[in-house]
Design a protein around this motif. Structure first.
Motif, short mmCIF file in Angstrom:
data_model
loop_
_atom_site.label_atom_id
_atom_site.label_comp_id
_atom_site.label_asym_id
_atom_site.label_seq_id
_atom_site.Cartn_x
_atom_site.Cartn_y
_atom_site.Cartn_z
N LYS A 161 0.86 -1.17 0.00
CA LYS A 161 0.00 0.00 0.00
C LYS A 161 0.90 1.23 0.00
O LYS A 161 1.79 1.35 0.82
CB LYS A 161 -0.91 0.01 1.23
CG LYS A 161 -1.79 -1.23 1.36
CD LYS A 161 -2.95 -1.21 0.38
CE LYS A 161 -4.01 -0.23 0.82
NZ LYS A 161 -5.19 -0.27 -0.05
N ASP A 214 3.93 0.33 2.69
CA ASP A 214 3.90 -0.62 3.80
C ASP A 214 3.41 -1.94 3.23
O ASP A 214 2.30 -2.03 2.70
CB ASP A 214 2.94 -0.12 4.89
CG ASP A 214 3.10 -0.91 6.19
OD1 ASP A 214 3.85 -1.91 6.17
OD2 ASP A 214 2.49 -0.54 7.19
N THR A 225 2.19 -5.76 3.46
CA THR A 225 1.51 -6.66 4.39
C THR A 225 1.54 -8.08 3.83
O THR A 225 1.06 -8.31 2.72
CB THR A 225 0.06 -6.23 4.61
OG1 THR A 225 0.02 -4.87 5.05
CG2 THR A 225 -0.62 -7.11 5.65
N GLU A 249 -7.15 -9.99 7.95
CA GLU A 249 -7.78 -8.68 7.82
C GLU A 249 -9.03 -8.76 6.94
O GLU A 249 -10.05 -8.10 7.21
CB GLU A 249 -6.79 -7.68 7.24
CG GLU A 249 -5.64 -7.34 8.17
CD GLU A 249 -6.10 -6.67 9.46
OE1 GLU A 249 -6.81 -5.66 9.37
OE2 GLU A 249 -5.73 -7.17 10.54
N SER A 301 -10.99 -3.04 9.06
CA SER A 301 -9.54 -3.18 9.05
C SER A 301 -8.90 -1.82 8.85
O SER A 301 -9.42 -0.99 8.11
CB SER A 301 -9.10 -4.13 7.92
OG SER A 301 -7.71 -4.08 7.72
N ILE A 317 -5.84 -1.73 7.67
CA ILE A 317 -4.79 -2.03 6.70
C ILE A 317 -5.32 -2.05 5.27
O ILE A 317 -4.72 -1.50 4.36
CB ILE A 317 -4.11 -3.37 7.04
CG1 ILE A 317 -3.45 -3.30 8.42
CG2 ILE A 317 -3.09 -3.76 5.97
CD1 ILE A 317 -2.84 -4.60 8.88
#
Length: 361
Positions: free
Chosen positions: A78, A313, A315, A323, A333, A335
């Motif tokens: 992201k 970032d 994940t 999530e 979430s 994220i």
């Protein structure tokens, strides 16, 4: 929820045939729901050569949800790719940007002469701090910092975060380390300097490795022979700071041969190519910052001599699956959003069977 080991190949394709019958999920698509990310199970295509999946199970071990992903991209980034803006010290600047005043010794008149220079000259040039007249630039002052997160572990080899080199201006030429910050394979940080005429080296190393799986702020500073190196975890769980004064007998440069301290900023491309392993954001180089951790919560990118733009970032897929499940049960979430994955459901029962993070469906 329990997360299975990844399944791929022919074994995975066979297991998918039985999954709708084994599914114990209470997750259902809303009646009449339609959208670009909703697909019936019968339309699913799976490439056992390039794709894999995890299975989320309940506490009794019953399969609840499949999480699809592309094998060579087991996660989601992201944000934007990291880029480094170092134009101020890597490009010759126009006369209008010559804002730095320096003094040069005139051996003929035995006086100092002042002139205006740009950042390129001020930070890359200059006499060394052992020279009789050291007023031209500030090659012996450095301050570097960044935010970093390691997702899985440390690298097998030392990983350069930043380095400023000393390069010979005359003759055949050579380059030696001047201010070189590395993340060691042990997870510790180091500053190495190789500045003496006999290539003797000294280094500053943290006592503890940086933590895994969380954002960590790193800073390194030099003022002449004095060095500081440290880090702080964003969540406040741990920190480290070491200080060391290097030997003046070792750090002696030949002034006439070594006049040019060229910057070699770490390659953002290397970070971007390893974004499933390492995340970096908010990189700065600014020698005027002389307080450790000053910019940890006060980063103003374009005010710095060298700065970063973008940053992401990453994940990993196991976290993404959890999530996605949280979103489907209504917990939400911080994220991802529901638009980050596709949903496959049983068009007879309405049961949600899978979430899909594959790059190419």
């Amino acid at each position: 929820m329990q997360i299975s080991e990844p399944l791929s190949g022919v074994e995975a394709k066979k297991a998918l045939q039985n999954f709708p019958k084994e599914n114990k999920s209470a997750l259902k698509v809303k009646k009449g729901a339609k959208g670009g990310n909703l697909y019936p199970w019968g339309s699913l295509a799976f490439d056992e050569n390039t794709e894999s999946y995890l299975t989320l199970s309940d506490s009794a071990g019953n399969p609840v949800l499949i999480v699809f992903y592309t094998r060579n991209n087991p996660g989601l980034s992201k944000g934007e790719l990291l880029t480094i803006d170092a134009r101020a010290v890597l490009e010759q600047c126009d006369s209008q940007y010559k804002d730095y005043v320096v003094s040069q010794w005139d051996p003929t008149t035995k006086t100092f002469k002042t002139r205006n220079v740009c950042p390129f000259e001020y930070y890359n040039g200059g006499h060394n701090f052992n020279a009789e007249y050291s007023e031209w630039g500030i090659p012996h002052i450095n301050s570097f910092g960044l935010w970093i997160k390691l997702n899985y572990g440390y690298f097998d080899n030392d990983f350069t975060l930043f380095k400023r080199n000393e390069s010979q201006e005359y003759g055949s030429g050579y380059i030696t380390d001047y201010f070189h910050i590395k993340l060691l394979s042990s997870g510790k940080l180091s500053i190495t300097t190789k500045m003496s005429s006999n290539y003797a080296s000294q280094s500053v190393v943290t006592n503890k490795p940086i933590p895994i799986g969380k954002w960590v702020y790193i800073q390194a500073m030099q003022d002449g022979y004095n060095y500081q190196l440290g880090w702080k975890a964003q969540d406040g769980s741990d920190e480290e700071l070491v200080k060391k004064t290097l030997s003046a007998e070792v750090i002696k440069l030949e002034d006439e041969a070594q006049r040019n301290r060229m910057f070699r900023v770490f390659a953002a491309a290397e970070i971007n190519n390893n974004k499933e392993v390492i995340n970096v954001k908010e990189v700065f180089y600014e020698p005027t910052i002389k307080t450790m951790f000053e910019l940890m919560d006060n980063y103003n990118a374009k005010e710095k001599l060298i700065f970063s733009a973008g940053g992401f970032d990453y994940t990993p897929i196991n976290i993404l699956g959890l999530e996605a499940y949280k979103i489907l049960v209504g917990a939400g979430s911080s994220i991802i959003t529901i638009n980050d994955f596709d949903i496959y459901y049983d068009d007879t029962t309405g049961n949600i069977l899978a979430v899909d993070f594959r790059v190419k469906k």
